[in-house]
Design an enzyme around this catalytic site. Structure first.
Site, short mmCIF file in Angstrom:
data_model
loop_
_atom_site.label_atom_id
_atom_site.label_comp_id
_atom_site.label_asym_id
_atom_site.label_seq_id
_atom_site.Cartn_x
_atom_site.Cartn_y
_atom_site.Cartn_z
N GLU A 281 -38.35 -1.15 30.15
CA GLU A 281 -37.47 -2.23 29.68
C GLU A 281 -36.21 -1.68 29.03
OE1 GLU A 281 -40.97 -5.29 28.17
OE2 GLU A 281 -39.96 -3.95 26.77
N CYS A 352 -14.23 -9.22 4.35
CA CYS A 352 -14.12 -9.05 2.89
C CYS A 352 -15.29 -8.23 2.37
CB CYS A 352 -14.08 -10.42 2.23
SG CYS A 352 -12.71 -11.38 2.85
N GLU A 353 -15.37 -7.00 2.80
CA GLU A 353 -16.43 -6.10 2.37
C GLU A 353 -15.92 -4.68 2.49
OE1 GLU A 353 -20.47 -8.33 3.13
OE2 GLU A 353 -20.32 -6.15 3.16
N1 LLP Z 1 -38.27 -3.63 24.85
C1 LLP Z 1 -38.55 -4.11 23.63
C2 LLP Z 1 -39.82 -4.75 23.39
C3 LLP Z 1 -37.59 -3.97 22.60
O1 LLP Z 1 -37.89 -4.44 21.39
C4 LLP Z 1 -36.36 -3.36 22.86
C5 LLP Z 1 -35.34 -3.22 21.82
C6 LLP Z 1 -36.11 -2.90 24.16
C7 LLP Z 1 -37.09 -3.04 25.12
C8 LLP Z 1 -34.80 -2.26 24.56
O2 LLP Z 1 -34.56 -1.08 23.88
P1 LLP Z 1 -33.30 -0.17 24.28
O3 LLP Z 1 -33.52 0.37 25.66
O4 LLP Z 1 -32.11 -1.02 24.22
O5 LLP Z 1 -33.30 0.88 23.24
N2 LLP Z 1 -30.00 -3.27 17.32
C9 LLP Z 1 -30.47 -1.90 17.49
C10 LLP Z 1 -31.48 -1.79 18.59
C11 LLP Z 1 -32.65 -2.72 18.46
C12 LLP Z 1 -33.60 -2.61 19.60
C13 LLP Z 1 -34.59 -3.70 19.58
N3 LLP Z 1 -35.52 -3.67 20.65
C14 LLP Z 1 -29.26 -0.98 17.70
O6 LLP Z 1 -28.14 -1.46 17.75
O7 LLP Z 1 -29.43 0.22 17.79
#
Ligand code: LLP
Length: 429
Positions: A281, A352-353
């Site tokens: 994923e 504003c931070e």
């Molecule tokens: N599958 C599940 C169950 C997940 O929770 C996530 C990401 C992914 C796949 C995809 O992961 P990726 O390949 O994008 O690393 N906001 C954070 C990242 C949060 C990821 C949450 N879950 C950032 O900006 O680094």
């Protein structure tokens, strides 16, 4: 003194004769003029190439695009048309994906606290399967079940007890996590047993996701090992290994490609004689490097002997990652991509931070001036999707470019959008 690393720009980046950056055959200054700033510019061929690379590595319908990284109708259509399934982690992500014409049978529902109505909507829409995260969710699925009604396919999300090298906020595979069923303490086995025995759900596989922005191949190898040992005796059809592949954000960082990641995971699974079909994923590794964000410089403040601040017309509302995780980005001037970046600056937004910092220690050519376009690279993942309306800022537009054409896929918000949900604001006192 450094030069902006070209490798961090979208695949189809080039320079026009006057040195202006072009992406997908479109000049960045023309795009900024037409669509305004801040502006997310995505290279569509880059997006498609990453989708294809992932599908080639893992197989048709063996790659689930994690839409949380960047969700909109156009992106859902691209992922679907390239043979990926789509991971939606809320009713909202499902609604956007379905509205784009992606069939529910290509959507997978995730989330650690799905509501009764999200589960009901997903089942009635006919999602491909639901990844169950808790015993309470099983209670809700059982409460929703009616004799003769639809029985959703489900997977069990397992917390495999694998520690990864990433920011604590985005590590998810360790024992102490809000996500999934704990493996070591027996919750995962109990969940599998309960799901297998329940008439309200049809168990088709197990799932794990160890964390995000993970660079260490060893972490993934360990997850395969732990999950293979758990999954093999169950004889289920599917084993999902989650997303998490890291990407290079700044000069000097190196990340595995999707093909290398695929080869490593699949060969680890083959060595362990895993019979279940393996899926993944990815989110970030599909979309992050496909985009840049273009801002306009509005204020340059030099505090002599201390620091020079360059303030742009966006900030933490279009990219909260530096504030949340201390993430680094490269900044550059689209008019002078190859110019030596000789001076140090702090690039800040307009919120504003004091924490509203986009690049803490940026380097730029010394002639940066008010009115210049300034861009940050590798902003395609978790920027727009984690954006906010802080300070009632209208969220930026998103444009896809390819072969010299630009296509507006999300228009810039307007004050009318901000007022649309504010009932008192529409009345005179
Ligand atoms: N599958 C599940 C169950 C997940 O929770 C996530 C990401 C992914 C796949 C995809 O992961 P990726 O390949 O994008 O690393 N906001 C954070 C990242 C949060 C990821 C949450 N879950 C950032 O900006 O680094």
């Amino acid at each position: 003194m450094t030069v902006m690393p070209f490798a961090l720009l979208p695949d189809n980046s080039a320079l026009d004769t006057d040195q202006m950056l072009m992406i997908g055959g479109c000049r960045v200054d023309d795009l900024a003029l037409e669509y305004g700033t801040p502006l997310f510019i995505y290279d569509e061929a880059h997006l498609r190439a990453r989708c294809r690379e992932a599908v080639t590595a893992f197989g048709h319908e063996r790659v689930v695009y994690a839409s949380k990284a960047f969700v909109c109708g156009a992106m859902a259509q691209i992922a679907h048309s390239e043979g990926m399934l789509i991971d939606v982690a809320s009713g909202g992500e499902l609604a956007i994906t379905l509205a784009a014409g992606v069939p529910a049978s290509s959507c997978v529902l995730h989330g650690n606290n799905k509501s009764l109505s999200e589960l009901r909507e997903a089942i009635s829409a006919g999602v491909r399967h639901i990844v169950i995260d808790s015993f309470d969710e099983m209670d809700r699925l059982e409460a929703l079940h009616r004799p003769g009604g639809k029985v959703p396919d489900v997977m069990i999300r397992v917390t495999p007890g694998v520690h990864v090298h990433t920011h604590d906020f985005i590590a998810t595979g360790q024992d102490d996590s809000k996500f999934g069923f704990n493996l070591r303490r027996g919750d995962a086995a109990a969940a599998v047993e309960r799901a297998a025995a329940s008439g309200a759900m049809n168990l088709i596989g197990v799932h794990c996701h160890i964390g995000s922005n993970v660079f260490d191949a060893e972490n993934f190898a360990r997850a395969v090992e732990v999950m293979a040992e758990f999954a093999e005796p169950l004889g289920l059809e599917h084993l999902v290994l989650g997303g998490g592949l890291g990407v290079a954000y700044v000069e000097g960082e190196q990340a595995a490609s999707l093909s290398e990641w695929g080869a490593a995971l699949l060969s680890a699974a083959a060595d362990l004689k895993v019979r279940s079909a393996i899926s993944v994923e990815p989110g970030r590794s599909i979309v992050a490097a496909a985009a840049i964000t273009v801002y306009e410089v509005g204020t340059i403040k030099e505090i002599s002997g201390l620091r020079t601040y360059v303030a742009v017309d966006g900030g933490m509302s279009d990219n909260p990652r530096p504030v949340l995780y201390g993430s680094g980005y490269e900044a550059f001037l689209p008019r002078a991509v190859t110019a030596p970046r000789v001076e140090g600056y702090r690039i800040v937004g307009k919120h504003c931070e004091s924490g509203d910092v986009l690049v803490n220690e940026a380097r730029l050519p010394g002639d940066v001036a008010v009115g210049d376009l300034l861009a940050t690279a590798v902003t395609g993942a978790y920027g727009r999707s984690m954006g906010s309306n802080y300070n009632a800022i209208t969220r930026p537009a998103v444009v896809f470019v390819a072969d010299g054409d630009a296509r507006l896929v999300i228009r810039r918000e307007t004050y009318a959008d901000l007022l649309a949900t504010d009932l008192a604001a529409n009345r005179r006192p």
